[in-house]
Design a protein around this motif. Structure first.
Motif, mmCIF file in Angstrom:
data_model
loop_
_atom_site.group_PDB
_atom_site.id
_atom_site.type_symbol
_atom_site.label_atom_id
_atom_site.label_comp_id
_atom_site.label_asym_id
_atom_site.label_seq_id
_atom_site.Cartn_x
_atom_site.Cartn_y
_atom_site.Cartn_z
ATOM 1 N N PRO A 1 0.939 -1.203 -0.063
ATOM 2 C CA PRO A 1 -0.145 -0.098 0.147
ATOM 3 C C PRO A 1 0.883 1.288 0.064
ATOM 4 N N PRO A 2 0.314 2.355 -0.506
ATOM 5 C CA PRO A 2 0.845 3.532 -0.566
ATOM 6 C C PRO A 2 1.090 3.926 0.901
ATOM 7 N N GLU A 3 1.691 5.088 1.167
ATOM 8 C CA GLU A 3 1.718 5.669 2.430
ATOM 9 C C GLU A 3 0.487 6.084 3.008
ATOM 10 N N ASP A 4 -0.405 6.760 2.068
ATOM 11 C CA ASP A 4 -1.788 7.230 2.612
ATOM 12 C C ASP A 4 -2.913 6.052 2.408
ATOM 13 N N GLY A 5 -2.486 4.932 2.074
ATOM 14 C CA GLY A 5 -3.485 3.760 1.653
ATOM 15 C C GLY A 5 -4.050 4.089 0.465
ATOM 16 N N TRP A 6 -4.636 2.895 -0.226
ATOM 17 C CA TRP A 6 -5.400 2.873 -1.471
ATOM 18 C C TRP A 6 -6.387 3.740 -1.503
ATOM 19 N N THR A 7 -6.868 4.126 -2.715
ATOM 20 C CA THR A 7 -7.891 4.951 -2.937
ATOM 21 C C THR A 7 -8.889 3.939 -3.783
ATOM 22 N N ARG B 1 -11.707 6.575 -0.027
ATOM 23 C CA ARG B 1 -11.064 5.341 0.451
ATOM 24 C C ARG B 1 -11.958 4.139 0.719
ATOM 25 N N ASP B 2 -13.211 4.157 0.118
ATOM 26 C CA ASP B 2 -14.264 3.060 0.157
ATOM 27 C C ASP B 2 -14.723 2.685 -1.004
ATOM 28 N N ARG B 3 -14.783 1.492 -1.193
ATOM 29 C CA ARG B 3 -15.289 1.044 -2.624
ATOM 30 C C ARG B 3 -15.726 -0.516 -2.434
ATOM 31 N N PRO B 4 -16.773 -0.479 -1.597
ATOM 32 C CA PRO B 4 -17.224 -2.033 -1.286
ATOM 33 C C PRO B 4 -18.002 -2.727 -2.736
ATOM 34 N N GLU B 5 -18.129 -4.195 -2.491
ATOM 35 C CA GLU B 5 -19.087 -4.785 -3.657
ATOM 36 C C GLU B 5 -19.976 -5.417 -2.815
#
Length: 195
Positions: free
Chosen positions: A14-20, A83-87
């Motif tokens: 993951p990147p330092e700031d988390g995934w997008t 930062r939120d992409r649920p399925e």
């Protein structure tokens, strides 16, 4: 230089700031049905028979009951924010929200109903995390489907506008009969309908 042995999985770092949310479309070789919750990638475990049967039963029932202007969407993501992409396992959206065959996600304002079938690895997400996020994003209806001693149970929730959270509307076993979000009558008891 060290070389990784063949067939060694390479995990995305993951990147330092988390995934997008946009990263889900750009990251190579993600497992199918990868979600993003709070900037973290969530990988789905292998499905069990109950999970696929419950999805299929409800998908066919919703397809038969839905008004013609609505679409039943299976296992596609919805972008709730950066930062939120649920399925959700199933969603009901307006047909106008189905843009083209390259579309990989939906907007929260398009979701009328989200359905999650609980698996052993998703209990906390489906009972707590996702309902809070879905209610916060404004989804009017949420169903949580559980395997209760071999019986399919649909826990139905409706979003209360005053509180912005879900209020329980009932637990349905045997038969799911509702007036909202549209008239629905699905036989949950016949196991042959799952096959």
């Amino acid at each position: 230089m060290t070389v990784a042995p063949p067939n060694t999985p390479t995990w995305p770092v993951p990147p330092e700031d988390g995934w997008t949310a946009g990263d889900l479309d750009r990251l190579p070789d993600l497992p199918p049905h990868t979600e993003l919750l709070d900037g973290n990638l969530v990988f789905m475990s292998p499905q069990r028979n109950f999970h696929i049967y419950a999805i299929r039963l409800l998908e066919y029932g919703l397809l038969a009951a839905r008004p013609p202007e609505l679409a039943v969407i299976r296992e596609m993501t919805v972008t709730l924010g950066k930062r939120d992409r649920p399925e959700p396992d199933l969603m009901i959206v307006p047909k106008a929200a189905v843009i083209d065959d390259q579309q990989s996600d939906y907007r929260p304002e398009d979701v009328l109903l989200a359905v999650e079938v609980v698996s052993p690895d998703s209990v906390e997400r489906d009972r707590d995390v996702k309902p809070r996020k879905y209610a916060g994003a404004g989804f009017p209806h949420y169903w949580r489907v559980e395997n209760e001693k071999g019986e399919l149970a649909v826990h139905v929730f409706e979003r209360e506008e005053a509180t912005g959270s879900y209020a329980p509307q009932g637990i349905f076993r045997g038969r799911l009969t509702l007036e909202l979000p549209f008239p629905i009558d699905i036989d949950l008891a016949d196991p042959q309908r799952w096959l």
